[in-house]
Design an enzyme around this catalytic site. Structure first.
Site, PDB file in Angstrom:
ATOM      1  N   ASP A  12       0.862  -1.195   0.000  1.00 17.06           N
ATOM      2  CA  ASP A  12       0.000   0.000   0.000  1.00 17.06           C
ATOM      3  C   ASP A  12       0.893   1.238   0.000  1.00 17.06           C
ATOM      4  O   ASP A  12       2.098   1.145   0.258  1.00 17.06           O
ATOM      5  CB  ASP A  12      -0.890  -0.004   1.261  1.00 17.06           C
ATOM      6  CG  ASP A  12      -1.784   1.236   1.358  1.00 17.06           C
ATOM      7  OD1 ASP A  12      -2.327   1.666   0.322  1.00 17.06           O
ATOM      8  OD2 ASP A  12      -1.926   1.785   2.471  1.00 17.06           O
ATOM      9  N   TYR A  44      -0.491   8.747  -2.386  1.00 18.29           N
ATOM     10  CA  TYR A  44      -0.555   8.440  -3.819  1.00 18.29           C
ATOM     11  C   TYR A  44      -1.757   9.131  -4.472  1.00 18.29           C
ATOM     12  O   TYR A  44      -1.712   9.498  -5.635  1.00 18.29           O
ATOM     13  CB  TYR A  44      -0.715   6.922  -4.036  1.00 18.29           C
ATOM     14  CG  TYR A  44       0.558   6.103  -3.945  1.00 18.29           C
ATOM     15  CD1 TYR A  44       1.728   6.618  -3.404  1.00 18.29           C
ATOM     16  CD2 TYR A  44       0.567   4.791  -4.414  1.00 18.29           C
ATOM     17  CE1 TYR A  44       2.875   5.838  -3.319  1.00 18.29           C
ATOM     18  CE2 TYR A  44       1.712   4.013  -4.342  1.00 18.29           C
ATOM     19  CZ  TYR A  44       2.856   4.531  -3.788  1.00 18.29           C
ATOM     20  OH  TYR A  44       3.987   3.755  -3.719  1.00 18.29           O
ATOM     21  N   GLY A  45      -2.816   9.268  -3.697  1.00 17.84           N
ATOM     22  CA  GLY A  45      -4.083   9.773  -4.245  1.00 17.84           C
ATOM     23  C   GLY A  45      -4.021  11.210  -4.738  1.00 17.84           C
ATOM     24  O   GLY A  45      -4.931  11.677  -5.414  1.00 17.84           O
ATOM     25  N   CYS A  75      -4.219  -1.236  -2.194  1.00 19.20           N
ATOM     26  CA  CYS A  75      -4.369   0.210  -2.345  1.00 19.20           C
ATOM     27  C   CYS A  75      -5.217   0.431  -3.591  1.00 19.20           C
ATOM     28  O   CYS A  75      -4.819  -0.004  -4.690  1.00 19.20           O
ATOM     29  CB  CYS A  75      -2.976   0.831  -2.508  1.00 19.20           C
ATOM     30  SG  CYS A  75      -2.971   2.596  -2.838  1.00 19.20           S
ATOM     31  N   CYS A 186     -10.896   3.460  -0.191  1.00 17.88           N
ATOM     32  CA  CYS A 186      -9.454   3.645   0.049  1.00 17.88           C
ATOM     33  C   CYS A 186      -9.149   2.814   1.274  1.00 17.88           C
ATOM     34  O   CYS A 186      -9.917   2.821   2.249  1.00 17.88           O
ATOM     35  CB  CYS A 186      -9.147   5.122   0.312  1.00 17.88           C
ATOM     36  SG  CYS A 186      -7.500   5.422   1.010  1.00 17.88           S
TER      37      CYS A 186
HETATM   38  N1  DGL Z   1      -4.617   3.541   0.628  1.00 16.03           N
HETATM   39  C1  DGL Z   1      -4.732   4.121  -0.671  1.00 16.03           C
HETATM   40  C2  DGL Z   1      -5.997   3.631  -1.395  1.00 16.03           C
HETATM   41  O1  DGL Z   1      -6.534   2.583  -1.088  1.00 16.03           O
HETATM   42  C3  DGL Z   1      -4.608   5.599  -0.852  1.00 16.03           C
HETATM   43  C4  DGL Z   1      -3.943   6.501   0.077  1.00 16.03           C
HETATM   44  C5  DGL Z   1      -3.071   7.512  -0.644  1.00 16.03           C
HETATM   45  O2  DGL Z   1      -3.584   8.541  -1.122  1.00 16.03           O
HETATM   46  O3  DGL Z   1      -1.883   7.254  -0.712  1.00 16.03           O
HETATM   47  O4  DGL Z   1      -6.448   4.258  -2.324  1.00 16.03           O
END
Ligand code: DGL
Length: 257
Positions: A12, A44-45, A75, A186
């Site tokens: 993740d 990441y988002g 993720c 998420c």
């Molecule tokens: N845990 C990630 C997901 O399931 C996103 C979190 C992030 O923005 O890094 O989308």
């Protein structure tokens, strides 16, 4: 060592995928796991797709180099950016991604109002657009990008007034115009489930994709004859790109919540 005894890798952008790891341990307790969070590059988002795809490919390479027999991309954001290319790169390794649980939520309440909370990138992406289009005839799907939500979880800040205020503002509209179900799209968000439930109302049913993803991994390992034959409970090793002891401690805490 036989391939069956090798660990399953769970990846993740940070600590969120531990919500999926919990489900994996429930249905595959004899397996060993390497959990890798890329907190250094999170969130990441808020990044663009190409950047997240590259980070996802790098993480997978790092985990396969450690001998992982399968990979769960725990993720939603990394899955929408990179799972397809990973499957092309490693056609012989079971690779399972996660997507917002729109299907079970729409089936649960045909014609209902379903709020989908996810990162800005997940909601922008084609994969989600397609998912929405597929179930739009069955339910009213309301996507809600949640910039900043994952950061509270990443800090282990799950019960503060600031967090409550953030969620109250984010969900304000849906307290006035209630929804029937919420999809936590998420993997960080299940750690905020209690507070979301309090704010959105106790009758709203909350879905997440963790269990379905874990079941899919079990199915894929069974199919590839890669289930660990051990009689003992497996182990979890936590790794994080931040190389910070505090992050690893937070991982342990979240796993045992
Ligand atoms: N845990 C990630 C997901 O399931 C996103 C979190 C992030 O923005 O890094 O989308």
């Amino acid at each position: 060592m036989s391939k069956k005894m090798q660990p399953i890798a769970v990846f993740d952008s940070g600590v969120g995928g531990i919500s999926v790891l919990k489900e994996l341990i429930k249905i595959l307790p004899k397996e060993d796991y390497i959990y890798y969070g890329d907190s250094k590059n999170a969130p990441y988002g808020m990044k663009d797709k190409e950047k997240v795809r590259k980070l996802t490919i790098d993480a997978a390479g790092y985990l396969f180099a450690q001998g992982a027999k399968g990979l769960v991309v725990a993720c939603n954001t990394a899955t929408s950016a990179g799972v397809r290319v990973l499957r092309e790169m490693y056609p012989d390794i079971p690779i399972v991604g996660i997507e917002p649980a729109v299907k079970p939520a729409s089936r649960f309440k045909p014609g209902g109002r379903i709020l989908v909370m996810a990162t800005p990138m997940t909601i922008r992406e084609e994969k989600f657009r397609k998912l929405m289009a597929k179930y739009q005839a069955e339910a009213q799907i309301l996507p809600l990008p949640c910039p900043g939500l994952m950061d509270f979880v990443e800090r282990g800040d799950l019960h503060s007034n600031d967090f409550r205020k953030y969620l109250e503002e984010l969900l304000y509209e849906y307290r006035i115009h209630p929804v029937d179900a919420v999809v936590l799209g998420c993997t960080h968000y299940p750690f905020a489930k209690e507070m979301i439930q309090e704010i959105i109302g106790k009758d709203v049913v909350i879905f997440d994709g963790g269990e379905g993803t874990a079941r899919e991994m079990k199915r894929r390992l069974l199919e590839a004859d890669l289930l660990n034959p051990s009689e003992e409970k497996g182990e979890v090793v936590f790794q994080n790109s931040l190389k910070d002891e505090k992050k690893i401690n937070l991982c342990e805490q979240l796993l045992h919540l």
